[in-house]
Design a protein around this motif. Structure first.
Motif, PDB file in Angstrom:
ATOM      1  N   ASP A  45       2.000   4.336  10.092  1.00 18.63           N
ATOM      2  CA  ASP A  45       1.846   4.056  11.524  1.00 18.63           C
ATOM      3  C   ASP A  45       1.395   2.618  11.753  1.00 18.63           C
ATOM      4  O   ASP A  45       1.922   1.930  12.634  1.00 18.63           O
ATOM      5  N   PHE A  46       0.412   2.165  10.971  1.00 15.78           N
ATOM      6  CA  PHE A  46      -0.036   0.782  11.086  1.00 15.78           C
ATOM      7  C   PHE A  46       1.108  -0.179  10.768  1.00 15.78           C
ATOM      8  O   PHE A  46       1.309  -1.164  11.477  1.00 15.78           O
ATOM      9  N   ARG A  47       1.822   0.093   9.685  1.00 11.52           N
ATOM     10  CA  ARG A  47       2.917  -0.781   9.276  1.00 11.52           C
ATOM     11  C   ARG A  47       3.987  -0.860  10.359  1.00 11.52           C
ATOM     12  O   ARG A  47       4.453  -1.946  10.714  1.00 11.52           O
ATOM     13  N   ASP A  48       4.381   0.286  10.900  1.00 10.84           N
ATOM     14  CA  ASP A  48       5.429   0.299  11.916  1.00 10.84           C
ATOM     15  C   ASP A  48       4.990  -0.429  13.185  1.00 10.84           C
ATOM     16  O   ASP A  48       5.769  -1.173  13.786  1.00 10.84           O
ATOM     17  N   CYS A 104       0.836  -1.203   0.000  1.00 10.00           N
ATOM     18  CA  CYS A 104       0.000   0.000   0.000  1.00 10.00           C
ATOM     19  C   CYS A 104       0.871   1.253   0.000  1.00 10.00           C
ATOM     20  O   CYS A 104       0.633   2.193  -0.769  1.00 10.00           O
ATOM     21  N   LEU A 105       1.891   1.250   0.837  1.00 11.61           N
ATOM     22  CA  LEU A 105       2.798   2.408   0.900  1.00 11.61           C
ATOM     23  C   LEU A 105       3.550   2.594  -0.410  1.00 11.61           C
ATOM     24  O   LEU A 105       3.746   3.730  -0.862  1.00 11.61           O
ATOM     25  N   LYS A 106       3.918   1.492  -1.043  1.00 13.05           N
ATOM     26  CA  LYS A 106       4.599   1.576  -2.343  1.00 13.05           C
ATOM     27  C   LYS A 106       3.691   2.233  -3.378  1.00 13.05           C
ATOM     28  O   LYS A 106       4.120   3.122  -4.116  1.00 13.05           O
ATOM     29  N   PHE A 107       2.422   1.827  -3.400  1.00 14.55           N
ATOM     30  CA  PHE A 107       1.490   2.395  -4.377  1.00 14.55           C
ATOM     31  C   PHE A 107       1.193   3.866  -4.079  1.00 14.55           C
ATOM     32  O   PHE A 107       1.049   4.661  -5.009  1.00 14.55           O
ATOM     33  N   ILE A 108       1.115   4.231  -2.814  1.00 11.87           N
ATOM     34  CA  ILE A 108       0.910   5.647  -2.467  1.00 11.87           C
ATOM     35  C   ILE A 108       2.113   6.474  -2.916  1.00 11.87           C
ATOM     36  O   ILE A 108       1.943   7.559  -3.478  1.00 11.87           O
ATOM     37  N   LYS A 109       3.305   5.950  -2.707  1.00 13.81           N
ATOM     38  CA  LYS A 109       4.518   6.660  -3.135  1.00 13.81           C
ATOM     39  C   LYS A 109       4.526   6.826  -4.657  1.00 13.81           C
ATOM     40  O   LYS A 109       4.842   7.909  -5.171  1.00 13.81           O
ATOM     41  N   GLN A 138      -1.640  12.274   4.123  1.00  9.02           N
ATOM     42  CA  GLN A 138      -2.397  11.858   5.306  1.00  9.02           C
ATOM     43  C   GLN A 138      -2.653  10.349   5.285  1.00  9.02           C
ATOM     44  O   GLN A 138      -2.498   9.671   6.302  1.00  9.02           O
ATOM     45  N   ALA A 139      -3.024   9.845   4.131  1.00  9.46           N
ATOM     46  CA  ALA A 139      -3.247   8.402   4.002  1.00  9.46           C
ATOM     47  C   ALA A 139      -1.943   7.653   4.242  1.00  9.46           C
ATOM     48  O   ALA A 139      -1.919   6.645   4.963  1.00  9.46           O
ATOM     49  N   ARG A 140      -0.865   8.152   3.669  1.00 10.64           N
ATOM     50  CA  ARG A 140       0.438   7.507   3.855  1.00 10.64           C
ATOM     51  C   ARG A 140       0.821   7.471   5.329  1.00 10.64           C
ATOM     52  O   ARG A 140       1.290   6.449   5.835  1.00 10.64           O
ATOM     53  N   ASP A 141       0.625   8.577   6.030  1.00 10.58           N
ATOM     54  CA  ASP A 141       0.996   8.637   7.441  1.00 10.58           C
ATOM     55  C   ASP A 141       0.245   7.590   8.265  1.00 10.58           C
ATOM     56  O   ASP A 141       0.838   6.932   9.127  1.00 10.58           O
ATOM     57  N   MET A 169      -9.398   0.500  14.722  1.00 12.29           N
ATOM     58  CA  MET A 169      -8.684   0.469  13.450  1.00 12.29           C
ATOM     59  C   MET A 169      -9.579   0.813  12.261  1.00 12.29           C
ATOM     60  O   MET A 169      -9.145   1.514  11.345  1.00 12.29           O
ATOM     61  N   LEU A 170     -10.797   0.306  12.276  1.00  7.88           N
ATOM     62  CA  LEU A 170     -11.688   0.476  11.128  1.00  7.88           C
ATOM     63  C   LEU A 170     -11.903   1.942  10.744  1.00  7.88           C
ATOM     64  O   LEU A 170     -11.789   2.284   9.555  1.00  7.88           O
ATOM     65  N   PRO A 171     -12.156   2.843  11.709  1.00 14.24           N
ATOM     66  CA  PRO A 171     -12.323   4.251  11.313  1.00 14.24           C
ATOM     67  C   PRO A 171     -11.041   4.856  10.717  1.00 14.24           C
ATOM     68  O   PRO A 171     -11.120   5.714   9.828  1.00 14.24           O
ATOM     69  N   LEU A 172      -9.892   4.390  11.162  1.00 11.12           N
ATOM     70  CA  LEU A 172      -8.637   4.902  10.593  1.00 11.12           C
ATOM     71  C   LEU A 172      -8.428   4.390   9.171  1.00 11.12           C
ATOM     72  O   LEU A 172      -7.993   5.140   8.294  1.00 11.12           O
ATOM     73  N   TYR A 173      -8.746   3.130   8.935  1.00 14.66           N
ATOM     74  CA  TYR A 173      -8.702   2.608   7.566  1.00 14.66           C
ATOM     75  C   TYR A 173      -9.668   3.389   6.680  1.00 14.66           C
ATOM     76  O   TYR A 173      -9.346   3.744   5.549  1.00 14.66           O
ATOM     77  N   ASP A 174     -10.871   3.623   7.205  1.00 11.76           N
ATOM     78  CA  ASP A 174     -11.885   4.354   6.441  1.00 11.76           C
ATOM     79  C   ASP A 174     -11.396   5.768   6.117  1.00 11.76           C
ATOM     80  O   ASP A 174     -11.571   6.251   4.996  1.00 11.76           O
ATOM     81  N   PHE A 175     -10.762   6.407   7.086  1.00 13.65           N
ATOM     82  CA  PHE A 175     -10.231   7.751   6.866  1.00 13.65           C
ATOM     83  C   PHE A 175      -9.148   7.730   5.786  1.00 13.65           C
ATOM     84  O   PHE A 175      -9.139   8.584   4.893  1.00 13.65           O
ATOM     85  N   ALA A 176      -8.243   6.754   5.860  1.00 12.07           N
ATOM     86  CA  ALA A 176      -7.172   6.649   4.860  1.00 12.07           C
ATOM     87  C   ALA A 176      -7.759   6.402   3.471  1.00 12.07           C
ATOM     88  O   ALA A 176      -7.321   7.010   2.486  1.00 12.07           O
ATOM     89  N   TYR A 177      -8.770   5.533   3.396  1.00  9.74           N
ATOM     90  CA  TYR A 177      -9.424   5.250   2.120  1.00  9.74           C
ATOM     91  C   TYR A 177     -10.056   6.518   1.550  1.00  9.74           C
ATOM     92  O   TYR A 177      -9.896   6.836   0.367  1.00  9.74           O
ATOM     93  N   HIS A 178     -10.760   7.255   2.408  1.00 14.32           N
ATOM     94  CA  HIS A 178     -11.408   8.495   1.981  1.00 14.32           C
ATOM     95  C   HIS A 178     -10.357   9.536   1.558  1.00 14.32           C
ATOM     96  O   HIS A 178     -10.552  10.253   0.565  1.00 14.32           O
TER      97      HIS A 178
END
Length: 132
Positions: free
Chosen positions: A109-112, A30-35, A102-105, A77-86
């Motif tokens: 955080d989840f990845r780390d 996901c981070l690769k695709f955002i980059k 914002q989505a990347r951040d 977690m779900l609201p944070l995923y939803d926020f990143a998706y939005h």
């Protein structure tokens, strides 16, 4: 020939990964695709940007549907995923680098955090740590 060897390695990595490692791979993908989306947006390559954002969103959707709904942490977690998706949607529609960041951040955080969970679990089980 080298590409075929790389593909075989990649397939083997996925086929032998634990569920935790697979989740880590999803975060990294996901981070690769955002980059890549950010790079394409900056270069005004909007078709590529759109493809990369959609791939990142697909990963986030997968992370959302595979959450254990019985786990208390999933309700956080779900609201944070939803926020990143939005945020990715807004970044894609409006070519907004800030939304992309914002989505990347959030995903970073989840990845780390997930990487640390895997490390602690390995130490607990085997006395091993990961260098991922």
């Amino acid at each position: 020939m080298a590409y075929q060897q790389y593909q075989a390695y990649q397939n083997n990595s996925v086929n032998t990964a634990t569920p935790g490692e697979l989740t880590l791979m999803l975060y990294n993908g996901c981070l690769k695709f955002i980059k890549q989306a950010k790079k394409a947006m900056e270069a005004e390559q909007y078709e590529t940007k759109n493809e990369m954002v959609k791939k990142a969103q697909s990963i986030i959707r997968e992370l959302m549907v595979t959450l254990d709904q019985e786990s208390p942490i999933s309700k956080q977690m779900l609201p944070l995923y939803d926020f990143a998706y939005h945020a990715l949607t807004q970044a894609n529609v409006k070519n907004d680098l800030e939304q992309l960041d914002q989505a990347r951040d959030i995903i970073e955080d989840f990845r780390d955090t997930w990487k640390e969970v895997i490390k602690q679990e390995r130490i607990r089980q085997h006395g091993q740590s990961i260098n991922a």
